[in-house]
Every structure is written in structure tokens, then in C-alpha cells.
Design an enzyme around this catalytic site. Sequence first.
Site, PDB file in Angstrom:
ATOM      1  N   CYS A 131      -0.061   6.416 -11.597  1.00 41.56           N
ATOM      2  CA  CYS A 131       0.347   6.394 -12.988  1.00 41.56           C
ATOM      3  C   CYS A 131      -0.835   5.895 -13.817  1.00 41.56           C
ATOM      4  O   CYS A 131      -1.048   6.366 -14.740  1.00 41.56           O
ATOM      5  CB  CYS A 131       1.760   5.851 -13.318  1.00 41.56           C
ATOM      6  SG  CYS A 131       2.047   4.158 -12.257  1.00 41.56           S
ATOM      7  N   HIS A 245       3.257   2.515 -19.566  1.00 40.92           N
ATOM      8  CA  HIS A 245       1.896   1.500 -19.436  1.00 40.92           C
ATOM      9  C   HIS A 245       1.078   1.716 -20.411  1.00 40.92           C
ATOM     10  O   HIS A 245       0.944   2.597 -21.003  1.00 40.92           O
ATOM     11  CB  HIS A 245       1.381   1.913 -18.005  1.00 40.92           C
ATOM     12  CG  HIS A 245       1.965   1.892 -16.648  1.00 40.92           C
ATOM     13  ND1 HIS A 245       3.226   1.207 -16.505  1.00 40.92           N
ATOM     14  CD2 HIS A 245       1.799   2.519 -15.580  1.00 40.92           C
ATOM     15  CE1 HIS A 245       3.815   1.178 -15.287  1.00 40.92           C
ATOM     16  NE2 HIS A 245       2.850   2.029 -14.859  1.00 40.92           N
TER      17      HIS A 245
HETATM   18  P1  NAP Z   1      13.397   4.116  -6.946  1.00 39.41           P
HETATM   19  O1  NAP Z   1      13.960   4.155  -8.381  1.00 39.41           O
HETATM   20  O2  NAP Z   1      13.317   2.751  -6.174  1.00 39.41           O
HETATM   21  O3  NAP Z   1      13.791   5.290  -6.114  1.00 39.41           O
HETATM   22  C1  NAP Z   1      13.541   5.392  -4.857  1.00 39.41           C
HETATM   23  C2  NAP Z   1      13.948   6.861  -4.272  1.00 39.41           C
HETATM   24  O4  NAP Z   1      13.604   6.996  -2.853  1.00 39.41           O
HETATM   25  C3  NAP Z   1      15.616   6.874  -4.398  1.00 39.41           C
HETATM   26  O5  NAP Z   1      16.063   8.132  -4.406  1.00 39.41           O
HETATM   27  C4  NAP Z   1      16.056   6.323  -2.843  1.00 39.41           C
HETATM   28  O6  NAP Z   1      17.219   7.021  -2.295  1.00 39.41           O
HETATM   29  C5  NAP Z   1      14.868   7.187  -1.974  1.00 39.41           C
HETATM   30  N1  NAP Z   1      14.740   6.655  -0.757  1.00 39.41           N
HETATM   31  C6  NAP Z   1      14.400   5.217  -0.446  1.00 39.41           C
HETATM   32  N2  NAP Z   1      14.550   5.183   1.122  1.00 39.41           N
HETATM   33  C7  NAP Z   1      14.904   6.507   1.491  1.00 39.41           C
HETATM   34  C8  NAP Z   1      14.976   6.808   2.700  1.00 39.41           C
HETATM   35  N3  NAP Z   1      14.935   6.032   3.831  1.00 39.41           N
HETATM   36  N4  NAP Z   1      15.123   8.302   2.784  1.00 39.41           N
HETATM   37  C9  NAP Z   1      15.140   9.030   1.765  1.00 39.41           C
HETATM   38  N5  NAP Z   1      15.116   8.673   0.480  1.00 39.41           N
HETATM   39  C10 NAP Z   1      15.161   7.409   0.461  1.00 39.41           C
HETATM   40  O7  NAP Z   1      11.853   4.364  -7.158  1.00 39.41           O
HETATM   41  P2  NAP Z   1      10.844   5.284  -7.994  1.00 39.41           P
HETATM   42  O8  NAP Z   1      10.600   4.725  -9.214  1.00 39.41           O
HETATM   43  O9  NAP Z   1      11.752   6.480  -8.227  1.00 39.41           O
HETATM   44  O10 NAP Z   1       9.713   5.604  -7.220  1.00 39.41           O
HETATM   45  C11 NAP Z   1       9.662   6.224  -6.025  1.00 39.41           C
HETATM   46  C12 NAP Z   1       8.260   6.570  -5.378  1.00 39.41           C
HETATM   47  O11 NAP Z   1       7.592   7.243  -6.046  1.00 39.41           O
HETATM   48  C13 NAP Z   1       7.593   4.975  -5.102  1.00 39.41           C
HETATM   49  O12 NAP Z   1       7.852   4.353  -4.010  1.00 39.41           O
HETATM   50  C14 NAP Z   1       6.156   5.646  -5.304  1.00 39.41           C
HETATM   51  O13 NAP Z   1       5.742   6.241  -4.359  1.00 39.41           O
HETATM   52  C15 NAP Z   1       6.283   6.810  -6.347  1.00 39.41           C
HETATM   53  N6  NAP Z   1       5.799   6.659  -7.590  1.00 39.41           N
HETATM   54  C16 NAP Z   1       4.665   7.063  -8.067  1.00 39.41           C
HETATM   55  C17 NAP Z   1       4.346   6.971  -9.362  1.00 39.41           C
HETATM   56  C18 NAP Z   1       2.909   7.372  -9.862  1.00 39.41           C
HETATM   57  O14 NAP Z   1       2.188   6.330 -10.065  1.00 39.41           O
HETATM   58  N7  NAP Z   1       2.860   8.544  -9.692  1.00 39.41           N
HETATM   59  C19 NAP Z   1       5.156   6.120 -10.325  1.00 39.41           C
HETATM   60  C20 NAP Z   1       6.401   5.732  -9.818  1.00 39.41           C
HETATM   61  C21 NAP Z   1       6.828   5.917  -8.493  1.00 39.41           C
HETATM   62  P3  NAP Z   1      18.505   5.839  -2.423  1.00 39.41           P
HETATM   63  O15 NAP Z   1      19.068   5.783  -4.046  1.00 39.41           O
HETATM   64  O16 NAP Z   1      19.459   6.686  -1.636  1.00 39.41           O
HETATM   65  O17 NAP Z   1      18.127   4.479  -1.954  1.00 39.41           O
HETATM   66  C1  3JM Z   2       4.459   2.547  -4.783  1.00 34.91           C
HETATM   67  O1  3JM Z   2       3.633   0.755 -11.397  1.00 34.91           O
HETATM   68  C2  3JM Z   2       3.587   0.816 -10.153  1.00 34.91           C
HETATM   69  O2  3JM Z   2       4.029  -0.119  -9.254  1.00 34.91           O
HETATM   70  C3  3JM Z   2       2.897   2.068  -9.606  1.00 34.91           C
HETATM   71  C4  3JM Z   2       3.606   3.207  -8.984  1.00 34.91           C
HETATM   72  C5  3JM Z   2       3.912   2.839  -7.447  1.00 34.91           C
HETATM   73  C6  3JM Z   2       3.045   3.529  -6.513  1.00 34.91           C
HETATM   74  C7  3JM Z   2       2.057   4.441  -6.667  1.00 34.91           C
HETATM   75  O3  3JM Z   2       2.220   5.523  -7.301  1.00 34.91           O
HETATM   76  O4  3JM Z   2       0.933   4.051  -6.354  1.00 34.91           O
HETATM   77  C8  3JM Z   2       5.178   2.118  -6.925  1.00 34.91           C
HETATM   78  C9  3JM Z   2       5.508   2.038  -5.874  1.00 34.91           C
HETATM   79  C10 3JM Z   2       3.375   3.184  -5.122  1.00 34.91           C
HETATM   80  C11 3JM Z   2       2.791   3.827  -4.025  1.00 34.91           C
HETATM   81  O5  3JM Z   2       3.076   4.811  -3.410  1.00 34.91           O
HETATM   82  O6  3JM Z   2       1.766   3.091  -3.356  1.00 34.91           O
END
Ligand code: NAP
Ligand code: 3JM
Length: 340
Positions: A131, A245
Site C-alpha cells: 500500500c 496512509h
Molecule cells: P484481515 O482483516 O485480518 O483479514 C484476513 C482475511 O484472511 C480474512 O478473510 C481471514 O478469514 C482470511 N484468512 C486468514 N487465515 C486464513 C486461512 N487459513 N485460510 C483462508 N483464509 C484465511 O486482513 P486484511 O487487512 O484484509 O489483509 C489481508 C492480507 O492482505 C494481508 O495479510 C496482506 O497480505 C494483504 N494486504 C495487502 C495490502 C497492500 O499493501 N496491498 C494492504 C492490506 C492487506 P477469517 O475471517 O475466516 O479469519
Molecule cells: C501483511 O500497512 C501494512 O501493514 C501493510 C500491508 C500488509 C502487507 C503488505 O501488503 O505488504 C499487511 C500485512 C503484508 C504482507 O503481505 O507482507
Amino acid sequence: MGYKVAIVGATGEVGRTFLKVLEERDFPVDELVLFASERSEGKRLSFKGKEYEVKALNKQTSFRGIDIALFSAGGSISKEYAPKFARDGVVVVDNSSAWRMDPEVPLIVPEVNPEDIYMFKNKRIIANPNCSTIQMVVALKPIYDYAGINRVVVATYQSVSGAGAKAIRELEEQTKAWCEGRPIPEPKYIAKQIAFNAVPHIDVFMENDYTREELKMLNETRKIMHDENIKVSATAVRVPVFYSHSEAVHIETKREISPEKAREVLSKAPGVVVIDDPSKSEYPLAIDAQGRDEVFVGRIRKDLAFEPGLAMWVVADNIRKGAATNTVQIAELLVKEGLV
Ligand code: NAP
Ligand code: 3JM
């Protein structure tokens, strides 16, 4: 013609926003499959007025028939499942850091390097950048094209939503405890107490004492901009903000660019909105960027340390442009280029 779309991590902050953004942008969805962990099995989420039941990912053995899968369930799920989906013929757009630096995986910000989409064919995986990187490169690209860039020094002010739904609750609970005069609960999802604090620790520390979040900004910027010579030194800080952010970006350019010219090229750039009138105290704010898809730039001025150089303040909704919206834009690009 529509597509069979899967969302992996559908119940999370990013997953729920995928549903909103797909609906808002009227992405051609014919069928929708929602996956999350076993904990969410049977939960219902709505899309275009219809309810869909969430499936447990680990119970699924075949993903055949799905055209596009949008992943946001963390890096370890992406590492394990993205190749399984790809093997079954699905094109995966992944939000985690798991695949971003793989040379066979394109890392796309549609306003910056849409042409890289053609690299995706070998692995059938496309990565969405971090992000903080996304909003920075959207604002850097017009400056780069006009004046070239040698180096960037950036400090981020990252909202808690970047660490997921549980981190949002953590900030709420710590704040509530303080307001009610109770002891602040121990932090679980952010490294230190986040309420009334600023925490310079996102992701893990690396050998050079930078955090991995900070190095993502260096490595991903180089890959997206196709320039291994750009230097990026970042300090990534979590702040008690719910969404969006903010970044203080200091740029050493190769050639002179005046603040007026920078405002002009940024105003014309795709996906950028300039809000910059110091005489009226107008500049981008996290609370105004929340819910928006653009990258907001202001406080544009001549840098006093870099010569020639520019300083600016860059703000975007990390869950939308930083994650869900950028991913859906990548899916739209795949459709436009006839790649799905
Ligand atoms: P979140 O609110 O904690 O949601 C996590 C999601 O992953 C929930 O749907 C969760 O399901 C699911 N999950 C966790 N463990 C799992 C498993 N074993 N099998 C299947 N699904 C599972 O997190 P978020 O903010 O949406 O972010 C999720 C991921 O997206 C981050 O870890 C990161 O890698 C990525 N992300 C990237 C950016 C970016 O910079 N582009 C920004 C934010 C996030 P449950 O509800 O069933 O636990
Ligand atoms: C795991 O704000 C943040 O923490 C960054 C988003 C994020 C990431 C990512 O996109 O790099 C949260 C948690 C990850 C990841 O996949 O490394």
C-alpha cells in the site's frame, strides 16, 4: 460476457472492500465464490443485493472453472494456494508480499506500469504492490517522467487498517480503556501500544536494521519503475489513524522542476488529485482520503536538502487504492487486454 470470480480472504478488511469495489465499478462478475478460514464457514456476505455463503478454503480440492481469483488472506496462504489456483487455470491477483519480487510475476500499478501485465503468463500470478509503495509511485511517476529521480527519502504515517480488522479493534479498545481510566490492554496486533503513540515498526526487522515494510518500498519501487538505480530510504511508522496512509516524500531529481511545474504535471496525471494551497491551509488529510480511490498530493515545495529536489505530502486510502481498488484495476486491465 462475465467472469467467475473468487475472493480469498473475503471476510477481511481488504476482502470486504473487494466486494464493494467490484460492485461500484460494475466489474463483469457472472459467478462469485467467497473463501476464508474455517472460522468463517457459512458466514454470509452480500454482493449486488444477493447473499453469498463463505466457504472454508482448505476444504476445496479443485478451483477449475474460476477465471480470476483476488487474494488477500496473508502471505502464507498466497504462497500455498496461488500456485494451486494457477494450476487449475485461474489467473490470480495477489495482495500479499509473497510473490511481488518474483521475476516471473508482474507487479502492477495501472497508472504507472500497465505494460508489465503481459509478463504474467508463465505463473498466472500477478502481484499487487504494498500500500505505501502504490501511493508513492503514483505520485512519483509524473515527476520521474519530467525531471528524472535519483533518490527518495520517505517517512510514512500508516493507519492501523493496514494491519487488518483486528488491529482496528485494538486501537479502538486501547483508546476506550484510556478514556474510561482503565489500564490499556497489552498490544497483540501492533508491535507496541498504538493509542496516543507512533510506532516505527511495521513487519519484521531485517539484517540492515530497516524493517521489511521499509525495504518493500525500495525494492517494489525499483521493479515498478523499471529503474534499479533509484535509491529509496524509508521509515515506516504506524500511527493511531483508522484509514489512509500519509507520506512525507523528499525527492532528489536529476533535473530542476519547480513546484509550479510539479503541481501542473501532477494535476494532469492519472489517479492523482492535487490539494495544495498553503494560504488557505489546504493540503491532503487521511480523513478526507478515506473511501476515495485517488492519490492526493499537497505541500509541494522546493526541497531544502536536495538540490535539485522537491518535497511533498502524499495521502491515499490504503485499503482502497493501496489494496482492493488497485487489485480490481489490475483485473480490469486483464479483461481489457483480453488476458482472461
Ligand atoms: P484481515 O482483516 O485480518 O483479514 C484476513 C482475511 O484472511 C480474512 O478473510 C481471514 O478469514 C482470511 N484468512 C486468514 N487465515 C486464513 C486461512 N487459513 N485460510 C483462508 N483464509 C484465511 O486482513 P486484511 O487487512 O484484509 O489483509 C489481508 C492480507 O492482505 C494481508 O495479510 C496482506 O497480505 C494483504 N494486504 C495487502 C495490502 C497492500 O499493501 N496491498 C494492504 C492490506 C492487506 P477469517 O475471517 O475466516 O479469519
Ligand atoms: C501483511 O500497512 C501494512 O501493514 C501493510 C500491508 C500488509 C502487507 C503488505 O501488503 O505488504 C499487511 C500485512 C503484508 C504482507 O503481505 O507482507
